[in-house]
Design a protein around this motif. Structure first.
Motif, PDB file in Angstrom:
ATOM      1  N   LYS A 195       0.818  -1.219   0.000  1.00 50.76           N
ATOM      2  CA  LYS A 195       0.000   0.000   0.000  1.00 50.76           C
ATOM      3  C   LYS A 195       0.847   1.261   0.000  1.00 50.76           C
ATOM      4  N   THR A 196       1.855   1.322   0.855  1.00 46.85           N
ATOM      5  CA  THR A 196       2.639   2.550   1.003  1.00 46.85           C
ATOM      6  C   THR A 196       3.857   2.601   0.098  1.00 46.85           C
ATOM      7  N   GLY A 197       4.345   1.437  -0.336  1.00 44.34           N
ATOM      8  CA  GLY A 197       5.573   1.392  -1.117  1.00 44.34           C
ATOM      9  C   GLY A 197       6.819   1.462  -0.267  1.00 44.34           C
ATOM     10  N   HIS A 198       6.671   1.577   1.076  1.00 41.87           N
ATOM     11  CA  HIS A 198       7.838   1.565   1.953  1.00 41.87           C
ATOM     12  C   HIS A 198       8.485   0.184   1.935  1.00 41.87           C
ATOM     13  N   TRP A 199       9.783   0.142   2.207  1.00 42.22           N
ATOM     14  CA  TRP A 199      10.500  -1.133   2.269  1.00 42.22           C
ATOM     15  C   TRP A 199      10.800  -1.446   3.733  1.00 42.22           C
ATOM     16  N   TRP A 200      10.211  -2.526   4.223  1.00 36.16           N
ATOM     17  CA  TRP A 200      10.292  -2.877   5.635  1.00 36.16           C
ATOM     18  C   TRP A 200      11.424  -3.857   5.919  1.00 36.16           C
ATOM     19  N   LEU A 201      12.035  -3.663   7.077  1.00 36.58           N
ATOM     20  CA  LEU A 201      13.087  -4.546   7.570  1.00 36.58           C
ATOM     21  C   LEU A 201      12.539  -5.335   8.749  1.00 36.58           C
ATOM     22  N   GLN A 202      12.653  -6.651   8.676  1.00 33.51           N
ATOM     23  CA  GLN A 202      12.154  -7.517   9.737  1.00 33.51           C
ATOM     24  C   GLN A 202      13.299  -8.381  10.256  1.00 33.51           C
ATOM     25  N   VAL A 203      13.466  -8.429  11.588  1.00 33.58           N
ATOM     26  CA  VAL A 203      14.506  -9.231  12.226  1.00 33.58           C
ATOM     27  C   VAL A 203      13.868 -10.049  13.342  1.00 33.58           C
ATOM     28  N   GLN A 204      14.060 -11.357  13.301  1.00 34.26           N
ATOM     29  CA  GLN A 204      13.497 -12.254  14.310  1.00 34.26           C
ATOM     30  C   GLN A 204      11.987 -12.082  14.470  1.00 34.26           C
ATOM     31  N   GLY A 205      11.302 -11.848  13.366  1.00 36.05           N
ATOM     32  CA  GLY A 205       9.859 -11.687  13.416  1.00 36.05           C
ATOM     33  C   GLY A 205       9.402 -10.308  13.854  1.00 36.05           C
ATOM     34  N   ASN A 206      10.340  -9.411  14.170  1.00 35.70           N
ATOM     35  CA  ASN A 206      10.008  -8.052  14.586  1.00 35.70           C
ATOM     36  C   ASN A 206      10.086  -7.104  13.389  1.00 35.70           C
ATOM     37  N   ALA A 207       9.018  -6.368  13.121  1.00 34.90           N
ATOM     38  CA  ALA A 207       9.062  -5.325  12.097  1.00 34.90           C
ATOM     39  C   ALA A 207       9.886  -4.178  12.662  1.00 34.90           C
ATOM     40  N   LEU A 208      11.159  -4.129  12.274  1.00 34.52           N
ATOM     41  CA  LEU A 208      12.109  -3.214  12.919  1.00 34.52           C
ATOM     42  C   LEU A 208      11.921  -1.768  12.478  1.00 34.52           C
ATOM     43  N   GLY A 209      11.578  -1.577  11.218  1.00 39.63           N
ATOM     44  CA  GLY A 209      11.419  -0.226  10.696  1.00 39.63           C
ATOM     45  C   GLY A 209      11.369  -0.272   9.184  1.00 39.63           C
ATOM     46  N   TYR A 210      11.441   0.900   8.538  1.00 45.15           N
ATOM     47  CA  TYR A 210      11.283   0.934   7.091  1.00 45.15           C
ATOM     48  C   TYR A 210      12.105   2.052   6.450  1.00 45.15           C
ATOM     49  N   TRP A 211      12.415   1.839   5.192  1.00 48.12           N
ATOM     50  CA  TRP A 211      12.961   2.874   4.331  1.00 48.12           C
ATOM     51  C   TRP A 211      11.778   3.476   3.569  1.00 48.12           C
ATOM     52  N   PRO A 212      11.490   4.757   3.733  1.00 46.83           N
ATOM     53  CA  PRO A 212      10.333   5.358   3.052  1.00 46.83           C
ATOM     54  C   PRO A 212      10.439   5.215   1.528  1.00 46.83           C
ATOM     55  N   SER A 213       9.301   5.084   0.879  1.00 50.62           N
ATOM     56  CA  SER A 213       9.289   4.945  -0.580  1.00 50.62           C
ATOM     57  C   SER A 213       9.956   6.143  -1.250  1.00 50.62           C
ATOM     58  N   SER A 214       9.819   7.331  -0.634  1.00 51.01           N
ATOM     59  CA  SER A 214      10.436   8.530  -1.212  1.00 51.01           C
ATOM     60  C   SER A 214      11.955   8.481  -1.160  1.00 51.01           C
ATOM     61  N   LEU A 215      12.499   7.659  -0.272  1.00 53.96           N
ATOM     62  CA  LEU A 215      13.952   7.540  -0.126  1.00 53.96           C
ATOM     63  C   LEU A 215      14.536   6.629  -1.196  1.00 53.96           C
ATOM     64  N   VAL A 216      13.744   5.642  -1.658  1.00 50.49           N
ATOM     65  CA  VAL A 216      14.265   4.633  -2.591  1.00 50.49           C
ATOM     66  C   VAL A 216      13.382   4.560  -3.844  1.00 50.49           C
ATOM     67  N   PRO A 217      13.248   5.651  -4.600  1.00 45.36           N
ATOM     68  CA  PRO A 217      12.358   5.649  -5.769  1.00 45.36           C
ATOM     69  C   PRO A 217      12.754   4.626  -6.817  1.00 45.36           C
ATOM     70  N   ARG A 218      14.033   4.266  -6.869  1.00 42.86           N
ATOM     71  CA  ARG A 218      14.492   3.294  -7.870  1.00 42.86           C
ATOM     72  C   ARG A 218      13.890   1.911  -7.621  1.00 42.86           C
ATOM     73  N   LEU A 219      13.374   1.673  -6.409  1.00 41.41           N
ATOM     74  CA  LEU A 219      12.767   0.382  -6.089  1.00 41.41           C
ATOM     75  C   LEU A 219      11.240   0.411  -6.186  1.00 41.41           C
ATOM     76  N   ALA A 220      10.694   1.441  -6.804  1.00 45.63           N
ATOM     77  CA  ALA A 220       9.234   1.578  -6.879  1.00 45.63           C
ATOM     78  C   ALA A 220       8.589   0.375  -7.555  1.00 45.63           C
ATOM     79  N   ASN A 221       9.275  -0.213  -8.528  1.00 50.44           N
ATOM     80  CA  ASN A 221       8.730  -1.364  -9.248  1.00 50.44           C
ATOM     81  C   ASN A 221       9.300  -2.691  -8.758  1.00 50.44           C
TER      82      ASN A 221
END
Length: 319
Positions: A195-221
């Protein structure tokens, strides 16, 4: 402050993960609404080659291992998936390799663009130059221009948004796997929020945080390459003989279970289904197999898609 949804898990997946602890947990946990940050000391900055490059890779240091001569100080033993995906995951067993001063040893998962300008990575590392010790630490790294002007490890620059109060990036990881003894894994994943296009980092089942979609436009697709494996940096560039810095457990992949390092339950995210799937086309690469190597990928019921990797560095066949 959490993903809108998670990629669907494989029904056949069997988790082999035991809980990872960080020593600071002995003193309690962060209160609700706060996150743990590893304190940066003046001594940490003084170990850097320059303040500008503190806690940052050198430009083009994260080039794809097939670049070969472009990375004379770097050696890899990795597998990679070359097609469009919305992320990847794996379980990495944790070791404490011997690392020479000025070197580092990494085991991690990365999602990148094909030219490796945008690069998101997570795993564990031993890096005396950065941390002033030889402890195994959980790390995250990102850049959107091949580390020319952007990117850093952990929280040494703005960009990554942490929302979890349990895991400290840059903090030590324990327990450590024991040669021919108990083994401990760290489950990691990086995936795109549909939905948001953010890229989430998960460690040991914990949603640790995200890189905002605006930060990584090259990964939009989506990501074009998902990479799994180990990397060693030799600060001497092979001058005066190969480094003795170890990769993984310090033993070759052929030594196998409980002796060599291993990546298990290797998967990628199918963007059409938003579900984890087993990659169908995965290629391996090792710069110098006499120093660090890897086995072929195998599929088993307990470990899913997996491979062993690592090595001692300098040895009679790697002078």
């Amino acid at each position: 402050m959490k993903p809108s949804s998670y990629p669907k898990r494989l029904e056949t997946e069997k988790a082999n993960v035991k809980e990872i602890h960080q020593p600071w947990h002995l003193n309690g946990r962060c209160p609700e609404g706060t996150v743990p940050l590893v304190r940066t000391q003046k001594s940490d900055q003084m170990r850097a080659v320059s303040p500008k490059n503190f806690n940052k890779k050198y430009p083009n240091e994260v080039l794809h291992p097939q670049a070969g001569d472009d990375q004379k100080n770097h050696e890899h033993a990795v597998f990679f998936v070359n097609n469009t995906n919305s992320g990847g995951k794996a379980e990495i067993n944790i070791w404490n390799p011997r690392v020479e001063p000025g070197d580092f040893s990494i085991a991690g998962l990365s999602v990148t663009t094909r030219e490796i300008q945008t690069y998101l990575s997570v795993g564990w590392m031993v890096n005396p130059s950065m941390f002033g010790d030889n402890l195994t630490r959980i790390f995250m790294y990102w850049t959107v221009d091949g580390s020319v002007n952007t990117g850093c490890y952990n929280h040494q620059c703005s960009g990554f948004v942490q929302v979890n109060n349990v895991i400290a990036l840059g903090g030590t990881a324990s327990p450590i796997s024991v040669y021919d003894g108990p083994q401990y894994q760290m489950a990691v994943s990086i995936f795109k929020d549909v939905k948001t296009g953010h890229w989430w980092l998960q460690v040991q089942g914990n949603a640790l945080g995200y890189w905002p979609s605006s930060l990584v436009p090259r990964l939009a697709n989506g990501t074009e390459v998902v990479q799994y494996g180990g990397e060693v940096f030799d600060s001497r560039g092979n001058g005066g003989g190969h480094t003795t810095t170890e990769m993984g457990s310090g033993h070759f992949g052929g030594d196998g279970e409980r002796k060599a390092s291993v990546f298990t339950n290797i998967q990628v995210v199918d963007p059409a289904k938003n579900a984890y799937v087993i990659p169908q086309h995965i290629s391996g690469f090792a710069d110098r197999r006499n120093c660090y190597d890897l086995t072929g990928v195998r599929m088993t019921q307990n470990w899913g898609l997996h491979f062993f990797y690592g090595g001692p560095g300098r040895n009679p066949n790697c002078p």
